[in-house]
Design a protein around this motif. Structure first.
Motif, PDB file in Angstrom:
ATOM      1  N   ASN A 136       1.981  -3.851  -8.479  1.00  0.00           N
ATOM      2  CA  ASN A 136       2.865  -3.333  -9.529  1.00  0.00           C
ATOM      3  C   ASN A 136       3.902  -2.379  -8.946  1.00  0.00           C
ATOM      4  OD1 ASN A 136       1.596  -4.792 -11.567  1.00  0.00           O
ATOM      5  ND2 ASN A 136       0.147  -3.157 -12.018  1.00  0.00           N
ATOM      6  N   ALA A 137       3.471  -1.522  -8.034  1.00  0.00           N
ATOM      7  CA  ALA A 137       4.408  -0.590  -7.396  1.00  0.00           C
ATOM      8  C   ALA A 137       5.437  -1.349  -6.554  1.00  0.00           C
ATOM      9  CB  ALA A 137       3.651   0.409  -6.534  1.00  0.00           C
ATOM     10  N   ASN A 178      -1.949   0.324  -1.244  1.00  0.00           N
ATOM     11  CA  ASN A 178      -2.496   1.518  -1.880  1.00  0.00           C
ATOM     12  C   ASN A 178      -3.421   2.208  -0.882  1.00  0.00           C
ATOM     13  OD1 ASN A 178      -4.485   3.169  -3.365  1.00  0.00           O
ATOM     14  ND2 ASN A 178      -3.471   2.388  -5.195  1.00  0.00           N
ATOM     15  N   GLN A 179      -3.095   3.439  -0.500  1.00  0.00           N
ATOM     16  CA  GLN A 179      -3.847   4.119   0.550  1.00  0.00           C
ATOM     17  C   GLN A 179      -5.267   4.480   0.127  1.00  0.00           C
ATOM     18  OE1 GLN A 179      -2.880   4.486   3.677  1.00  0.00           O
ATOM     19  NE2 GLN A 179      -0.958   3.456   3.227  1.00  0.00           N
ATOM     20  N   ASN A 180      -5.524   4.497  -1.165  1.00  0.00           N
ATOM     21  CA  ASN A 180      -6.870   4.824  -1.641  1.00  0.00           C
ATOM     22  C   ASN A 180      -7.772   3.600  -1.680  1.00  0.00           C
ATOM     23  OD1 ASN A 180      -6.284   7.596  -2.095  1.00  0.00           O
ATOM     24  ND2 ASN A 180      -5.247   7.067  -4.000  1.00  0.00           N
ATOM     25  N   THR A 181      -7.228   2.483  -2.174  1.00  0.00           N
ATOM     26  CA  THR A 181      -8.038   1.264  -2.288  1.00  0.00           C
ATOM     27  C   THR A 181      -7.885   0.349  -1.085  1.00  0.00           C
ATOM     28  OG1 THR A 181      -6.296   0.015  -3.412  1.00  0.00           O
ATOM     29  CG2 THR A 181      -7.762   1.352  -4.795  1.00  0.00           C
ATOM     30  N   PRO A 225       6.754   0.120  -1.674  1.00  0.00           N
ATOM     31  CA  PRO A 225       5.317   0.372  -1.500  1.00  0.00           C
ATOM     32  C   PRO A 225       4.552  -0.946  -1.498  1.00  0.00           C
ATOM     33  CG  PRO A 225       6.024   0.996  -3.699  1.00  0.00           C
ATOM     34  CD  PRO A 225       7.274   0.680  -2.933  1.00  0.00           C
ATOM     35  N   TYR A 226       3.557  -1.018  -0.645  1.00  0.00           N
ATOM     36  CA  TYR A 226       2.795  -2.263  -0.520  1.00  0.00           C
ATOM     37  C   TYR A 226       1.296  -2.025  -0.541  1.00  0.00           C
ATOM     38  CZ  TYR A 226       1.337  -6.836   1.233  1.00  0.00           C
ATOM     39  OH  TYR A 226       0.746  -8.068   1.373  1.00  0.00           O
ATOM     40  N   ASP A 269      -0.717  -2.841  -3.639  1.00  0.00           N
ATOM     41  CA  ASP A 269      -0.303  -2.165  -4.873  1.00  0.00           C
ATOM     42  C   ASP A 269       0.860  -2.975  -5.455  1.00  0.00           C
ATOM     43  OD1 ASP A 269       0.302  -0.469  -6.923  1.00  0.00           O
ATOM     44  OD2 ASP A 269       0.302   1.348  -5.711  1.00  0.00           O
ATOM     45  N   GLN A 319       0.816 -13.919  -6.888  1.00  0.00           N
ATOM     46  CA  GLN A 319       1.742 -12.837  -6.579  1.00  0.00           C
ATOM     47  C   GLN A 319       2.981 -13.354  -5.856  1.00  0.00           C
ATOM     48  OE1 GLN A 319      -1.065 -10.314  -4.507  1.00  0.00           O
ATOM     49  NE2 GLN A 319      -1.442  -9.046  -6.317  1.00  0.00           N
ATOM     50  N   SER A 336       8.058  -3.592   3.733  1.00  0.00           N
ATOM     51  CA  SER A 336       6.856  -3.049   3.100  1.00  0.00           C
ATOM     52  C   SER A 336       6.427  -1.752   3.769  1.00  0.00           C
ATOM     53  CB  SER A 336       5.714  -4.065   3.169  1.00  0.00           C
ATOM     54  OG  SER A 336       5.318  -4.287   4.517  1.00  0.00           O
ATOM     55  N   GLN A 368      -5.767  -1.912  -0.772  1.00  0.00           N
ATOM     56  CA  GLN A 368      -5.392  -3.216  -1.303  1.00  0.00           C
ATOM     57  C   GLN A 368      -3.918  -3.190  -1.710  1.00  0.00           C
ATOM     58  OE1 GLN A 368      -8.560  -5.222  -3.777  1.00  0.00           O
ATOM     59  NE2 GLN A 368      -9.364  -3.150  -3.853  1.00  0.00           N
TER      60      GLN A 368
END
Length: 393
Positions: A160-161, A151-154, A148-149, A158, A193, A126, A156
């Motif tokens: 789907n990615a 999300n750098q913005n949220t 990708p694991y 990611d 998930q 990850s 949380q």
């Protein structure tokens, strides 16, 4: 020969540890080093560990080798802790466990075993992942790819990615998953998930490899293992690396375990013999003391209850600190993700420059990535830490 060698830069975490020790400020706060701390700021010896060691001191009669696989009692107890007492995988002989020098030893022996099985093995990890995953796995000659694991913005998962990237994995590739309390993000997969990842792994013929370093420090022993247990029940083969450093507090005892899950008992016996040969060629025999402590605790009803009560208290304390920290930071923005995450770590999402300001101006130490050890907080220092973070924001 040695004169040609050049000095390497110090590991960032070890360097931060030394800088913290050299800081003379009495109110300094260490939120960088990944160890559990109690309300007094100490990393205590658990009461069950103290009692188990007392019994071992009184009853131990030899310091002879335990053998490459380690103690069978420890191995059996770890299998039940990870998979549950009623696991059909254990009952059917599809599992084997070997004792290792910590979770690091389990990861490296797994990597060496995978290279033996298939020299050009690719392992997907990850982004981000625990920094030591890369040298432990890559150092054995495995090819590392990333999915990708976070999300750098949220801050949380990611998801789907993650799934989209793993669609690019080929049959026989290995997928490294964090069993719970993701290090360094604290963002875990939900059970739904886990089920979706299991379906993808089955469909594409991938080999799951789960690193279970924090069982019991997220939501509880069984809850933290729920995703792993679902995955194990659905796939023919699997690897699990487990550590007793955090949930038993046995950091310096280097106590870990590596589990193999195979399609049949016959295949598992052959695979285990190969794994033991790999172990013999590396460190020969694992250390005994930490494993003997764990075996004593898990094998005694009273000690196990004492240990589990203390572990539950540690888990609840971390959850309390997460909610209190998120609330204290709220005036500076939405930090609710800290309360939703699990385990010891979270990213604050601040810049390296802001991390340096916290260290220089306030004596608050965390990694430049902004990974914070929530378990390093307590109710006494938390308000001041939160105020300093609000100020730099």
């Amino acid at each position: 020969m040695f004169e040609a060698l050049k000095p390497l830069p110090q590991d960032p975490i070890l360097q931060l540890m030394q800088t913290f020790r050299d800081d003379p400020r009495p109110d300094k706060v260490d939120l960088g080093i990944g160890v559990y701390k109690n309300d007094a700021g100490a990393t205590p010896i658990m009461a069950a560990v103290h009692e188990a060691e007392r019994r071992l001191l009184e009853g131990e009669t030899t310091k002879s080798y335990v053998g490459p696989a380690g103690s069978q009692g420890f191995n059996d107890a770890m299998a039940r802790l990870i998979l549950g007492n009623e696991s059909s995988l254990i009952r059917d002989g599809r599992t084997s466990v070997v004792q290792t020098p910590g979770g690091c030893g389990a990861l490296r022996m797994a990597a060496e075993f995978l290279r033996l099985c298939q020299p050009d093995t690719t392992v997907w990890v990850s982004t981000p992942t625990w920094a030591n995953h890369l040298p432990l796995l890559g150092g054995a000659g495995l090819t590392i790819r990333e999915y990708p694991y976070l999300n750098q913005n949220t801050l949380q998962v990611d998801f789907n990615a993650m799934l989209e990237a793993l669609e690019g994995a080929r049959a026989g590739d290995v997928v490294l998953l964090h069993g719970c309390c993701h290090n360094p993000s604290g963002a875990d997969l939900t059970l739904d998930q886990w089920q979706a990842v299991t379906t993808l792994i089955q469909r594409k013929g991938l080999l799951p490899f789960v690193d279970m370093a924090y069982q019991g420090l997220g939501d509880g022993l069984d809850q933290d293992a729920a995703g792993l247990r679902h995955l194990a029940s659905q796939v023919p083969e699997m690897l699990v690396a487990a550590s007793c450093s955090k949930n038993f507090g046995l950091y310096r005892e280097r106590t870990g375990a590596l589990m193999l899950i195979s399609a049949t008992a016959t295949i598992n016996a052959a695979a285990t013999s190969q794994l033991l040969s790999v172990i013999r060629s590396h460190y020969s025999m694992p250390p005994a003391h930490g494993a003997a402590i764990v075996e004593t605790i898990l094998g005694d009803e009273g000690l196990r209850k004492l240990w589990q009560d203390e572990l539950d208290g540690m888990c609840k304390r971390i959850l309390h600190l997460r909610h209190a920290f998120a609330d204290a930071l709220a005036p500076a923005g939405d930090f609710g993700f800290i309360a939703r995450q699990r385990g010891m770590f979270s990213f604050l999402g601040i810049t390296p420059e802001q991390v340096r300001r916290l260290r220089e101006e306030n004596g608050i130490y965390l990694l430049e990535s902004s990974r914070v050890n929530v378990a390093g907080l307590n109710d006494r220092v938390l308000p001041g830490v939160a105020k300093a973070i609000r100020n730099i924001l």
